[in-house]
Design an enzyme around this catalytic site. Sequence first.
Site, PDB file in Angstrom:
ATOM      1  CE  LYS B 127      -2.202  -1.350   3.586  1.00  0.00           C
ATOM      2  NZ  LYS B 127      -2.322  -2.791   3.653  1.00  0.00           N
ATOM      3  N   GLY B 208      -4.312 -13.629  14.611  1.00  0.00           N
ATOM      4  CA  GLY B 208      -3.512 -12.960  13.539  1.00  0.00           C
ATOM      5  C   GLY B 208      -4.035 -12.146  12.717  1.00  0.00           C
ATOM      6  CD  GLU B 211       0.684  -6.894  11.871  1.00  0.00           C
ATOM      7  OE1 GLU B 211       1.854  -7.183  12.102  1.00  0.00           O
ATOM      8  OE2 GLU B 211       0.070  -7.223  10.784  1.00  0.00           O
ATOM      9  CE  LYS B 226      -6.232  -2.096   3.170  1.00  0.00           C
ATOM     10  NZ  LYS B 226      -6.815  -3.168   4.215  1.00  0.00           N
ATOM     11  N   GLY B 323      -6.125 -12.624   4.158  1.00  0.00           N
ATOM     12  CA  GLY B 323      -6.053 -13.915   3.966  1.00  0.00           C
ATOM     13  C   GLY B 323      -4.744 -14.218   3.116  1.00  0.00           C
TER      14      GLY B 323
END
Lengths: 342, 342
Positions: B127, B208, B211, B226, B323
């Site tokens: 990103k 998960g 962070e 984003k 994912g």
Amino acid sequence: MSYRLAFIGFGVVGQGFATLLRDKKEFLMAKFGLDYKVTAISDPVKGSVYQEEGFDLSKVLALVEESGNLDGYDKGVKGWDSLKTVNESNADVIVEVSPTNIENGEPGISHIRAALGKKKHVITTNKGPVALFYRELSELARKNNVAFMFEGTVLSGTPAINLALSTLAGADVQDIKGIMNGTTNYMLTKMAEGQSYDAVLAEAQKLGYAETKPDADVKGWDAQAKIVILANVVMGGDLKPNHVPTKGITEITLDDIAQAKKNGKKYRLIGHAWKESGVVRAEVSPALVGADDFLYHVSGVTNALTFATDALNKVTIVGPGAGKIETGFSLLTDFLSFHGAR
Amino acid sequence: MSYRLAFIGFGVVGQGFATLLRDKKEFLMAKFGLDYKVTAISDPVKGSVYQEEGFDLSKVLALVEESGNLDGYDKGVKGWDSLKTVNESNADVIVEVSPTNIENGEPGISHIRAALGKKKHVITTNKGPVALFYRELSELARKNNVAFMFEGTVLSGTPAINLALSTLAGADVQDIKGIMNGTTNYMLTKMAEGQSYDAVLAEAQKLGYAETKPDADVKGWDAQAKIVILANVVMGGDLKPNHVPTKGITEITLDDIAQAKKNGKKYRLIGHAWKESGVVRAEVSPALVGADDFLYHVSGVTNALTFATDALNKVTIVGPGAGKIETGFSLLTDFLSFHGAR
């Protein structure tokens, strides 16, 4: 790149696309280098004009709006029928938007066969020919090295086929499920508010969602054609519409809906295609969905499709399933797609 | 067409893409005539190997799974750093999946500049460089006649950027709004069930999703990057992340959520870009949404984006926002897209 377009049919969808072509001319040239003119329109009711230098689209649209036909257009050759227009006009893109017929695909199928055979690109919103003859037509397009595209046969301009074929290209689509008929979803939504089947049907007809003869919608045939197209084009199936068990909404009563509501459920008319031991199958049927199902929240004339894939799990697209400009937009998407825009 | 790929970074996303490249090799060749080999991997932690004939991907993936690094790979040249790998390997496609840095875009931005300058295609999920330097990089790619694609920077593999740029190409996107951070949506979903902020954060970290240092998610910086990418790429904006007023979810209390619930509302962290007198603006902020808003029904780590356009009204895409395989899939979409598949 410059294209010459012929419209075969000039009803609501054709006029919607013509409106976009008129209004977006500068935008499409500036952004994608796409140039075009419309050189022929042939419609069994509104008449037919061929003008090889290209029409003034504002004039054509105003004329049809005012007089209901093209007779007053002051230039060009009048009276060519649809096949003569496909075969003998200078158009290199045929916009096939004649009325849908899901029994035998006519007259669309004859237009499309002729156009592809003449090495002309075809963009269409006509479900019949695609539901019945997709393999033959896509093979014919491939052999003649032209485009055959039909985004608007499913979910009007909401990306569905191009979504699956381009942005999901690398995925194996294993299941497609959704609401693909706006009229019946509108009716089920209104019935859940307590109105009777007959009352909501009359209302849907008044609003222009349902035809005078509403069978294609309420008996599920429209959804049937759409799920066949998705199953064959996206999942590699080889289904004919009459292979697909199909039930509409005609037997759902207000009592059924009240009972469902008590159980926290809603009725939705669902088209579904899936793989069973490697074979693609499909069906259309009303189903009860709970609030944990996305389709529960899709109301009114809105459509929604969920693609279940190997790599990406479930992806759902939601958007308009009908409308003059919305469906016209699907033809613009197809046009841009074979032009190679992005 | 045959391509040689180099991976810059080989974390979760890189391994996800490598898994797809291994598992889909025959499918991609048969369906799209796409042939490839991976000739280099360079990762600051896992080590670096360059083998010009191409790796056995099963071996590489097993090795990293077992030992955590590439040291045991028995062929090729070891020890090249990332820039040497970009510049001197035989790869013509650089897969830039090094860690995101939304302050200055490094080290990704240096990798991408070098790759495009060397006329190598770049596909990335990073990103930082796209949020900060999209105009420079897309211009550099154009000048060198190579692809620069980054579907996975937004909504992982769920089509978002390619959806807008290809299937909505002919539309003027006037407004983009949605849930673009899965971690915070998961946390808000769980808080609505009565768990405290600290408890759900700990749970998200355990799963998960979040962070150890969760600031990028909970303070809204991830969503900020984003929405900047969407605003600039899809709507023609010229925003930098620090132009975008951004508020995360850290100040939302269980009391706030209980109060919202009483009013039939839910909190969602919303990224929003819109046009105001022709200028593209954006913000990130928690918002209260009611049941009539689609985003109300998007729960857990799922993401959703609504595009409001001139021709098509609103179109919403819903799908996974994270994912290993899902994000890896975005790189496959980009790869297929510049290969010209459909």
